[in-house]
Every structure is written in structure tokens, then in C-alpha cells.
Motif scaffolding. Structure first.
Motif, PDB file in Angstrom:
ATOM      1  N   ALA A 246       0.828  -1.204   0.000  1.00 44.41           N
ATOM      2  CA  ALA A 246       0.000   0.000   0.000  1.00 44.41           C
ATOM      3  C   ALA A 246       0.861   1.253   0.000  1.00 44.41           C
ATOM      4  N   ASN A 292      -0.968  -5.426  -5.272  1.00 45.22           N
ATOM      5  CA  ASN A 292      -0.674  -3.997  -5.430  1.00 45.22           C
ATOM      6  C   ASN A 292       0.063  -3.727  -6.750  1.00 45.22           C
ATOM      7  N   ASN A 316      -5.655  -6.204  -4.641  1.00 42.40           N
ATOM      8  CA  ASN A 316      -5.295  -4.779  -4.688  1.00 42.40           C
ATOM      9  C   ASN A 316      -4.671  -4.406  -6.036  1.00 42.40           C
ATOM     10  N   LYS A 338     -10.359  -7.110  -4.252  1.00 45.68           N
ATOM     11  CA  LYS A 338     -10.096  -5.675  -4.430  1.00 45.68           C
ATOM     12  C   LYS A 338      -9.376  -5.406  -5.753  1.00 45.68           C
ATOM     13  N   ILE A 490      -9.012  -1.123  -0.871  1.00 42.53           N
ATOM     14  CA  ILE A 490      -7.840  -1.149  -1.730  1.00 42.53           C
ATOM     15  C   ILE A 490      -6.821  -0.071  -1.360  1.00 42.53           C
TER      16      ILE A 490
END
Length: 512
Positions: A246, A292, A316, A338, A490
Motif C-alpha cells: 500500500a 498492489n 489490490n 479488491k 484497496i
């Protein structure tokens, strides 16, 4: 009579030409005007050519003028190139006696190919000037380019033949190949290419290949740029691990980003600039994991061939502006959490030939400017002519399936094992006579809504055109989801009761 007509036109031509006065060009007086006083050629990678930029030069006087010289200040050694009204001059660097009529203008086109060693070491800027005339009449336009260093991955070339890698089979069983090469553990310039670094971006020409027995690991913060017709392919027995985390800012500093190699702002949302991330059949020996990751401007974001091993974990992950598909999966297993996919030329998500899929708190939105695109397509076969079909299990929980058309979901069934589940989803569908027609499957609208699904309710996205699919306070997705065991959205914000549908928690949009 015919001779008289010919003589008439010849005489007319002589008369007209005798009335014409030759243009008289005066030497320019240093009073040219320019569309810009500085041309910023946006960031380019070292030794990679830039886009073409334009400067317009005006003669606002009432006299025709001749500019003695137009030249690049650094001369023939400069890394810039220019053309002046289509002329190339001396090596695209120096032009003599350039004529410009009164109240007229001309175009100068500018390009550069510069290396990191050419740039100023303190700011990595490479500069020059276009000089018009000299002495008291000298006028200048500044040229500025930011040069970015990178790790380059490209196929080798020997005896005029470019190295290639396998990507599949023709109908007759022969191997299909494309330009590319296997990654190396001991590359002369890049070091271990199976563990990407973050100090410089990567630029890929052709397809970078992960062969049998190897795992490509891409850490948080890595940036990978793909040239046209390039991409990443994971072969049978190879594995891909994308380990983004993140980020705290809009710069996505900890995200892994895959995008094209055109860095100019005008290319930021142009679809189809590069190929795909291709997970071939039998890959994922060490379990594919994608977390991510942001994919932008591909033809297909993720192209996934049949995979019956451990589920491919995608979490993510954002996929934007693909010319064909965001995710195209054939008879695979995916555990998606997500995921955000926005604006694709065909489908944001397409699963064919069956498979086993679980998508939780995902946002699929398609606002492509045609009437044929859709957000989600699920089928147990692919082509209408197919006689082969496979069992399907597709579960969607807390997902948004939306877009600009009246229907954004298709389920296509030919076989007998076709199980689909929608729980607390916001779905845009064609509703007719109290029933929802999904190709050859009839869902009762009341039963669908009893599962907590919302049909044809607005998600209230913040800004679709800028890929900002956060939902607002007025969204019907706000507080209408269920606890699906996902503690954060997310962006890393905690999910609390009442739970929201989609990849994002709702926010209050700014007023301006």
C-alpha cells in the motif's frame, strides 16, 4: 478554330505571368514571434527517441523576410534534431536563408535522442537552443528534456536475426514465437533479472520470458515500461510474484506499475500501447501472486491460459485503459480481491471455457465509447461454433459491475455444470418483464435482489475519465455490502460495518 483557342490560352498565360512580380525578401530584423519561448520535451529514457514537438514561427510584419540562419546552438554535436517547414538543412541542425512571407508562419518540428551521460548530472536535464539569425538580430527558443536512466531488457540479435521465444501453437501444432528472450540471473548490465530492482525503471523490448523452473519477483515500488508489441510471458513451469504494498500518496510509491514507455502526458491514457502479461498454461508452479499492481494502456492486462493448480491470487490490483481486455482468463482458477478494472475495448473481465473464480470487493466498470463493450463476461465456452465446454463456478461478492451501456453483464452457457453466484453486488442489467435476461440464463429479478444485490443503481464514482472509481456519499454501494472477511479496502482503509460494495470505501467528494 482549335488553333485560335490554343493561342488564346497561351496568350492568357503570358499575360498573367507578365503581371506577376517576383517576391523581394528583406533580411529579418530580429522581430520574429514564437508559439512558445521554451519547448519542454517530456521525459525520455536514455538513448530512446522522443516524440515530435512543434514550434510555430510567425512573421507578423508586412514584409517578406529571409532569415539568414536557423540553427541549434550546440551545432552538429547536439542531440536534438529539427526540420524547418519540411526541410532537413545540414544534418537537421543548420538552415540557411529561410524565407518567410509577410503575415505568414512556419513550423519547426523537434526531436531528441539523448543518453543519461549527455544530461546535466545534477538535474539530468539536457538542454539546447534554436537560434534565429545572429548578432543584434539573434533570437532564441530554449529546448529542455529530462533524461531518465533505466534497465533495458531486449532480445539479442545475431546475423540479422532477432532472438525469439515460444508463446503458443498454430492450428497445425507448430510453435508460435515472438521477439523476446529469457531473463538471466547474471546479465552483464542488469544483474539478476529474476529479482527486479527499484533504483531505476525497467524498459522491455519484445517479450521478457520467465522459463520453466524460474520465478520472477517484482518488489514494491518497481516500475516496468513496455515498448510497443512487448510484454511479459511466464512459460510452463515459471512463476510470477508481484509484491507491491500500500502507498501513502497519489504517487503510488509502493505500488508496482506496468505501463508503456511513452512518458509524455498525452499518452497517459492511450489504450493498446503494449501487449500483455501472459501467464501460459502450466505456469504458476510456485503459485502466481499479484498484489498492489497497476497495469495501464495494454492490449490485454492479464492474459491467463488454463490453470488448474492453486488459484492465482490477485489482490489490490488496478487495470486501466486496455484496448481489448482487462483480464482474459481461460479455464483457470482465480481468487480476486479488491480488483479495479476501468475502460476496456471489449470486456473488463472475461472468463471463458469454464473455470473456478471468486471475486470479492471488486469494481468492474466499462465506459469505452462504443455499444459493444461490457464490464463482465462469463462463459463455459468461447466461440459460438465451439462444441467443447467446461464446468464453471463463478462467485461475485460485494462487487460493482457497471458501465455506460444498458447491460454490463453476460453469462453464456452451453454445458450442464454452470454455477454462478452474486451476493450483495451492484449490477447494471437489462431488466424486462420482471426478469433479467442473461443470454440463455433466466434470473428472476426478485430472487437476485433477495441475495442483497442492487440492480441498476448508481455507484456514484468520483471521476471515471481519470480512473478514480472511489464511491461517494450518494452511492448505492455505500453500506449495502456484507462482511466478506476483507478487513481493508484497496487504499488500506479499514472496512467497518455497514460494509461498502466495491474495492473502495465511500468518501465525501470535495465540492470543487
Amino acid at each position: 478554330m482549335r488553333k485560335l483557342i490554343i493561342l488564346f490560352f497561351v496568350g492568357l498565360a503570358i499575360t498573367v505571368s507578365s503581371c506577376r512580380q517576383d517576391f523581394v525578401f528583406e533580411k529579418s530584423n530580429g522581430k520574429l514571434s514564437f508559439s512558445k519561448d521554451t519547448i519542454y520535451l517530456d521525459t525520455v529514457f536514455t538513448n530512446i527517441g522522443s516524440s515530435t514537438y512543434t514550434l510555430k514561427v510567425y512573421n507578423k510584419s508586412s514584409k517578406d523576410i529571409k532569415i539568414p540562419t536557423i540553427r541549434l546552438a550546440k551545432g552538429v554535436g547536439t542531440k536534438y534534431r529539427i526540420t524547418v517547414d519540411g526541410m532537413t538543412g545540414d544534418e537537421n541542425r543548420v538552415f540557411h536563408d529561410v524565407e518567410l512571407l509577410a503575415k505568414d508562419s512556419m513550423y519547426i518540428f523537434i526531436e531528441t535522442t539523448a543518453g543519461i551521460g549527455d544530461a546535466n548530472p545534477s538535474d539530468f536535464l539536457y538542454t539546447d537552443q534554436i537560434e534565429f539569425d545572429s548578432g543584434a538580430n539573434l533570437q532564441k527558443v530554449e529546448l529542455v528534456t529530462l533524461i531518465q536512466d533505466a534497465y533495458f531488457i531486449f532480445p539479442n540479435k545475431q546475423n540479422g536475426i532477432t532472438e525469439s521465444i515460444p508463446i503458443g501453437f498454430n492450428d497445425d501444432g507448430t510453435i508460435l514465437e515472438t521477439n523476446g528472450r529469457n531473463l538471466s540471473h547474471n546479465h552483464l548490465d542488469n544483474g539478476d533479472e529474476y529479482l527486479f530492482k527499484t533504483d531505476k525503471p525497467y524498459v522491455v523490448y519484445g517479450y521478457a520470458s520467465v522459463p520453466n523452473g524460474e520465478t520472477l519477483t517484482i518488489p514494491a515500488g518497481a516500475r516496468v515500461h513496455f515498448h510497443a508489441d512487448s510484454g511479459l510471458v511466464v512459460q510452463q513451469g515459471g512463476t510470477l510474484h508481484v509484491n507491491g504494498t500500500a502507498s501513502a500518496t497519489d504517487a503510488l510509491e509502493n505500488e508496482v506499475i506496468f505501463e508503456g514507455d511513452r512518458l509524455e502526458p498525452d499518452f497517459s491514457s492511450v489504450p493498446g500501447q503494449w501487449g500483455t502479461v501472459y501467464l501460459r498454461q502450466g505456469s504458476g508452479t510456485n503459485n502466481h501472486r499479484i498484489k498492489n499492481l497497476t497495469i495501464k494502456n495494454a492490449v490485454i492486462g492479464l492474459l491467463i491460459e488454463p490453470n488448474i493448480g492453486a488459484p492465482i491470487a490477485i489482490e489490490n490490483t488496478q487495470i486501466y485503459d486496455c484496448s481489448n481486455y482487462g483480464i482474459f482468463s481461460s479455464n483457470s482458477r482465480i481468487d480476486g480481491k479488491k480488483i479495479v478494472i476501468n475502460t476496456c475495448g471489449q470486456f473488463c473481465l472475461a472468463t471463458v471455457y469454464g473455470g473456478d473464480y471468486n471475486f470479492t470487493n471488486c469494481t468492474f466498470n466499462n465506459n469505452w465509447s462504443s455499444s459493444k463493450q461490457l464490464a463482465v463476461y462469463v462463459a463455459d465456452y468461447f466461440k459460438d461454433t465451439d462444441t467443447e465446454f467446461f464446468p464453471l463456478q463463478a462467485n461475485f461478492t460485494n462487487c460493482i459491475i457497471y458501465g455506460s451501456n444498458t447491460n454490463e453483464l453476460i453469462l453464456n452457457k452451453k454445458g450442464t455444470i454452470f454455477n454462478s453466484s452474486f451476493q450483495n453486488c451492484l449490477v447494471k442489467l437489462n431488466v424486462s418483464s420482471g426478469s433479467i435476461i442473461l443470454t440463455n440464463i433466466l434470473y428472476d429479478a426478485i430472487r437476485l435482489e433477495q441475495n442483497g444485490n442492487l440492480v441498476n443503481k448508481k455507484p456514484d464514482f468520483f471521476d471515471i475519465s481519470k480512473n478514480k472509481l472511489v464511491i461517494g456519499e450518494d452511492s448505492f454501494a455505500k453500506g449495502t455490502g456484507i462482511d466478506a472477511g476483507i478487513p481493508f479496502d484497496i487504499l488500506g482503509n479499514p472496512r467497518v460495518s455497514p460494509f461498502d460494495i466495491g474495492a473502495y470505501n465511500w468518501i465525501t467528494f470535495p465540492s470543487n
